[in-house]
Design a protein around this motif. Structure first.
Motif, PDB file in Angstrom:
ATOM      1  N   PRO A 389       0.864  -1.193   0.000  1.00  0.00           N
ATOM      2  CA  PRO A 389       0.000   0.000   0.000  1.00  0.00           C
ATOM      3  C   PRO A 389       0.901   1.246   0.000  1.00  0.00           C
ATOM      4  O   PRO A 389       1.835   1.343   0.794  1.00  0.00           O
ATOM      5  N   ILE A 390       0.637   2.173  -0.888  1.00  0.00           N
ATOM      6  CA  ILE A 390       1.474   3.368  -1.027  1.00  0.00           C
ATOM      7  C   ILE A 390       0.596   4.594  -0.787  1.00  0.00           C
ATOM      8  O   ILE A 390      -0.346   4.846  -1.543  1.00  0.00           O
ATOM      9  N   ILE A 464       2.284  -8.135   3.806  1.00  0.00           N
ATOM     10  CA  ILE A 464       2.056  -6.702   3.630  1.00  0.00           C
ATOM     11  C   ILE A 464       3.330  -5.926   3.948  1.00  0.00           C
ATOM     12  O   ILE A 464       3.989  -6.176   4.961  1.00  0.00           O
ATOM     13  N   VAL A 465       3.679  -5.008   3.052  1.00  0.00           N
ATOM     14  CA  VAL A 465       4.801  -4.095   3.278  1.00  0.00           C
ATOM     15  C   VAL A 465       4.178  -2.726   3.570  1.00  0.00           C
ATOM     16  O   VAL A 465       3.936  -1.929   2.668  1.00  0.00           O
ATOM     17  N   PRO A 466       3.876  -2.438   4.832  1.00  0.00           N
ATOM     18  CA  PRO A 466       3.061  -1.250   5.158  1.00  0.00           C
ATOM     19  C   PRO A 466       3.827   0.054   4.972  1.00  0.00           C
ATOM     20  O   PRO A 466       5.053   0.100   5.108  1.00  0.00           O
ATOM     21  N   GLY A 468       4.050   4.090   6.202  1.00  0.00           N
ATOM     22  CA  GLY A 468       3.666   5.131   7.151  1.00  0.00           C
ATOM     23  C   GLY A 468       2.738   4.650   8.246  1.00  0.00           C
ATOM     24  O   GLY A 468       3.001   3.680   8.960  1.00  0.00           O
ATOM     25  N   VAL A 469       1.586   5.310   8.378  1.00  0.00           N
ATOM     26  CA  VAL A 469       0.654   5.030   9.461  1.00  0.00           C
ATOM     27  C   VAL A 469       0.096   3.616   9.384  1.00  0.00           C
ATOM     28  O   VAL A 469      -0.383   3.079  10.395  1.00  0.00           O
ATOM     29  N   LEU A 470       0.171   2.977   8.218  1.00  0.00           N
ATOM     30  CA  LEU A 470      -0.356   1.613   8.093  1.00  0.00           C
ATOM     31  C   LEU A 470       0.453   0.616   8.910  1.00  0.00           C
ATOM     32  O   LEU A 470       0.001  -0.501   9.140  1.00  0.00           O
ATOM     33  N   ARG A 471       1.642   1.024   9.371  1.00  0.00           N
ATOM     34  CA  ARG A 471       2.395   0.153  10.276  1.00  0.00           C
ATOM     35  C   ARG A 471       1.660  -0.019  11.607  1.00  0.00           C
ATOM     36  O   ARG A 471       1.895  -0.981  12.333  1.00  0.00           O
ATOM     37  N   LEU A 472       0.809   0.934  11.947  1.00  0.00           N
ATOM     38  CA  LEU A 472       0.061   0.871  13.200  1.00  0.00           C
ATOM     39  C   LEU A 472      -1.244   0.102  13.051  1.00  0.00           C
ATOM     40  O   LEU A 472      -1.962  -0.101  14.032  1.00  0.00           O
ATOM     41  N   LEU A 473      -1.564  -0.339  11.838  1.00  0.00           N
ATOM     42  CA  LEU A 473      -2.870  -0.936  11.565  1.00  0.00           C
ATOM     43  C   LEU A 473      -2.833  -2.455  11.752  1.00  0.00           C
ATOM     44  O   LEU A 473      -2.032  -3.138  11.121  1.00  0.00           O
ATOM     45  N   PRO A 474      -3.728  -3.008  12.597  1.00  0.00           N
ATOM     46  CA  PRO A 474      -3.849  -4.471  12.698  1.00  0.00           C
ATOM     47  C   PRO A 474      -4.685  -4.991  11.529  1.00  0.00           C
ATOM     48  O   PRO A 474      -5.920  -5.038  11.611  1.00  0.00           O
ATOM     49  N   ALA A 492       1.246 -11.628   7.295  1.00  0.00           N
ATOM     50  CA  ALA A 492       2.561 -11.287   7.835  1.00  0.00           C
ATOM     51  C   ALA A 492       2.910  -9.877   7.385  1.00  0.00           C
ATOM     52  O   ALA A 492       2.360  -9.362   6.407  1.00  0.00           O
ATOM     53  N   VAL A 493       3.822  -9.252   8.113  1.00  0.00           N
ATOM     54  CA  VAL A 493       4.269  -7.894   7.815  1.00  0.00           C
ATOM     55  C   VAL A 493       5.777  -7.919   7.633  1.00  0.00           C
ATOM     56  O   VAL A 493       6.490  -8.547   8.419  1.00  0.00           O
TER      57      VAL A 493
END
Length: 776
Positions: A389-390, A464-466, A468-474, A492-493
């Motif tokens: 996601p970009i 998923i390669v998150p 920005g803020v998507l790193r905080l998303l479960p 997996a992340v």
């Protein structure tokens, strides 16, 4: 707005730096080393300069040589934004200089340092000292005047500022030394342009004067800076043809010159203008050249942090995203093999961006480079997909990679709105509230556009390669209206696919030797915690009286992390600032608040499921942990203790019974063991916590795995109840022992087990657990 790196056009100019750069060779034994260090400092190669200058400073026998090395060291540290390290050398140069003009220059240096620290009175003192020492020397008068103007400008209305700068400008025009006059003109121009319309005419005059003066042989870098500043003025005015003309001049002047730091901005602007003129081919080429300049000097580009955000976001990230954005948009015009190749190229640019983000977080280029060099990859399985996601300002791009190729979806969406939605959703889950509408909205944005492709290709594992803020998303808790995402996919992340070892496990984890380390009852570690955290814990004592340890972490640690200072000591030694708890009752309060009652049960459960050795409570000391892992006997290390991930590696640590284990120490211990055996398969941190609202904080789990050379890491985005964590961890290790079960699948099954339990079916309990790194 275009940002600039360390260059004379943007930083406060000092006479001292000019003297260092122009000083001729001396005769002492290290003269070639000193000269090379001075040249590196002048050209912006600060890391390279530091090593040479430190040696020169240590070996210098003559006072003058030692003073010059000290001054250049100070300048290098200041340009690398390590101001605390510069003070000693600034003081030495000022105190020990024999020549009055040299001493005046060092006084200006010290004044600039004081100004950076916010010490206005001290800065003014040193500027005045420089003027007294220099007598009627016009160059020093102008240098001190420019810096003094910057110090006091905010107190003056724009008209008065312009008048003051005009007076300095008239004096500057009388300078005989062309390079000095050019540098001061650049400085004056930048200050004038900052005044807006009132200062534009003066700014243009100053930049044009600098350009003319820098045409002399040997002044190519000054010429580039002048052309860069003029081009920026023309871009601001919308005079794009003039920008391109100046850019052509700059690129011609840069031939044969070491000027990567300046060419980043020049090529980036070049790309923006070409794109605005619909010359996409030329724009892509210019973006690519800008990236190549960044990669060449990445280690020398200083990064600062403020409010959990890195200056990298403002200076470098837009270059990467600009190229990726253009590659994605122009891929619409392509078909088949060409389209697939262009999407892969965009993916590769994003990978460079992810690597750079992790380097900045860790403050460690070597760890990232080692991971990239040691990466072992296999063909992507037919049932596995990678989702990138970009987040762009006006839209969300979804780049999907499967064994069949690359796919792209684009959705109009405000980055600000997406960030707010993600944070609100996380807060809703953490507060155990109703979440369904938010979960559906985020699913529709992030997964619905690729659902059909995933279903058609029979995808069961989603990596998923998150961004920005998507790193905080479960992601596990996103909901399509009928099912949670975790019911459809093992998730997996990864921080970057290029840093992930996707080589399959040689055997099942039940056969792996496991080190179990747990802390249910904190010991003297409570005396070693950062001051801000201790204050938050003690202030929240009444509110937290009915909570267990993991709930205390959720309620308190998230808030305190924002206030943990990054100290000079922490950047050098990895140690955190300490507070000595003087009152026994406070010490006892902290121990009670940070107790993790469920850890005992968790450790005892895992002892039955793994081939393990245990360090529990008083047995889990830093020394004992270090001794065990350094043997290299363990393929899994499971730590059931508070793990705190802040906005940088310096605010990231795990609590042992007696002390904290910083990320750097964790690296030293685990990597010492990995040198004696195979790579660590899994690092589990079962009570970790990320700084609330800081989208860099989840990089702590990735960074811990990377530094430990662990293929995978299992942790959580927020602490949950002891009972839920114990149940999930036990089920995870049972699943992992099953034949042909990957780590991502083992976690998926464990989360589904909690979901089916009426006591733990809310996503608060099972959604925060994430598998980072290899999903196999």
């Amino acid at each position: 707005m275009t940002k600039k790196f360390a260059s004379s056009g943007m930083r406060i100019l000092t006479l001292k730096l000019l003297l260092v750069c122009c000083f001729s060779s001396s005769t002492f034994a290290s003269e070639s080393m000193l000269d090379q260090g001075l040249r590196d400092c002048a050209s912006g190669n600060y890391n390279q300069a530091l090593s040479l200058l430190q040696t020169s400073y240590a070996k210098a026998e003559k006072n003058g040589d030692k003073v010059k090395a000290a001054s250049a060291l100070a300048q290098s540290y200041m340009q690398m934004h390590q101001a605390a390290k510069a003070e000693t050398y600034l003081s030495f140069a000022f105190d020990k200089a024999d020549d009055k003009l040299d001493k005046a220059g060092y006084a200006i240096d010290f004044g600039n340092w004081q100004q950076q620290q916010g010490h206005a009175e001290q800065a003014a003192y040193y500027y005045d000292a420089a003027l007294k020492l220099a007598g009627d020397n016009a160059s020093i008068a102008i240098s001190a005047g420019l810096n003094r103007h910057k110090l006091t400008a905010k107190k003056m209305p724009p008209a008065e500022q312009v008048k003051n700068l005009q007076a300095l400008w008239q004096r500057l025009l009388q300078l005989k030394d062309a390079p000095q006059a050019a540098r001061y003109s650049l400085n004056l121009g930048v200050q004038a342009r900052s005044l807006g319309k009132a200062g534009l005419a003066l700014a243009f005059q100053a930049f044009e004067h600098a350009r003319v003066l820098s045409l002399a042989p040997g002044q190519a870098r000054l010429q580039l800076e002048a052309l860069d500043q003029l081009a920026q003025m023309y871009e601001d005015a919308g005079r794009f043809d003039d920008v391109l003309s100046l850019t052509d001049q700059a690129l011609l002047a840069a031939q044969g010159v070491e000027a990567h730091d300046l060419l980043i901005n020049i090529e980036w602007r070049h790309a923006r203008i070409l794109r605005a003129q619909a010359n996409n081919v030329g724009a892509i080429a210019a973006y690519q050249r800008a990236l190549e300049h960044i990669e060449t000097i990445r280690v020398d580009i200083p990064v600062e942090y403020q409010d959990g955000r890195s200056s990298f976001r403002e200076t470098l990230e837009p270059v990467y995203l600009g190229l990726a954005d253009l590659l994605l948009q122009t891929s619409v015009q392509l078909e088949g093999v060409q389209k697939n190749a262009q999407l892969r190229r965009a993916r590769d640019v994003l990978e460079l961006l992810k690597q750079t983000e992790l380097q900045d977080y860790l403050g460690d280029r070597c760890a990232v480079e080692t991971a990239r060099a040691n990466r072992k990859s296999t063909q992507l399985a037919s049932d596995t997909a990678i989702l990138y996601p970009i987040i762009l300002p006006d839209r969300l791009e979804l780049l999907l990679e499967t064994s069949s190729g690359m796919y792209r979806q684009s959705l109009p969406m405000s980055a600000t709105k997406l960030r707010a939605d993600v944070i609100d959703f996380g807060n809703t889950l953490k507060d155990n509230l109703s979440f369904q509408s938010q979960a559906k909205r985020l699913y529709q944005a992030l997964l619905t556009p690729v659902d059909a492709e995933l279903t058609q290709q029979g995808i069961h594992t989603l990596v998923i390669v998150p961004d920005g803020v998507l790193r905080l998303l479960p992601f596990a808790a996103l909901h399509d209206g009928q099912r949670f995402a975790i019911e459809k996919y093992a998730i997996a992340v990864v921080p970057a696919l290029s840093l992930t070892n996707t080589n399959a496990r040689a055997h099942h984890d039940a056969a792996f030797k496991t080190l179990l380390a747990g802390m249910s009852e904190p010991g003297t570690v409570v005396d070693k915690l950062p001051n801000a955290m201790v204050e938050q814990l003690l202030n929240a004592n009444q509110q937290a009286s009915s909570m267990n340890g993991r709930q205390v972490a959720r309620a308190v640690l998230t808030r305190s992390l924002r206030n943990i200072p990054k100290t000079a000591d922490s950047s050098m030694s990895g140690k955190l600032s300490e507070l000595s708890i003087s009152k026994p009752e406070q010490h006892q309060q902290l121990q009670q608040m940070l107790a993790l009652a469920g850890v005992n049960e968790e450790i005892h459960t895992l002892e039955k499921l793994t081939s393990s050795q245990t360090l529990l409570n008083a047995g889990f000391t830093v020394a004992a942990f270090s001794q065990k892992v350094k043997t290299g006997d363990y393929q899994i290390v499971h730590i059931a203790s508070h793990g705190v991930f802040g906005g940088t590696a310096d605010t990231t640590f795990v609590m042992a019974h007696d002390d904290v284990i910083t990320m750097d120490n964790l690296q030293l211990f685990l990597r010492a063991g990995s040198m004696k055996s195979q790579e660590l398969e899994l690092l589990t941190l079962s009570a970790c916590e990320t700084a609330e609202g800081d989208d860099r904080a989840p990089l702590g789990l990735s960074g811990a795995a990377l530094k430990a050379r662990a293929k995978s890491a299992l942790g959580s985005l927020w602490p949950v109840s002891d009972d839920a964590a114990t149940l999930l961890m036990g089920q995870f290790y049972r699943n992992l022992a099953e034949p042909a079960t990957s780590k991502a699948q083992a976690l998926q099954k464990a989360q589904l087990t909690l979901m089916k339990n009426s006591n733990f079916n809310h996503p608060f309990y099972w959604a925060p657990f994430i598998m980072v790194g290899s999903w196999l």
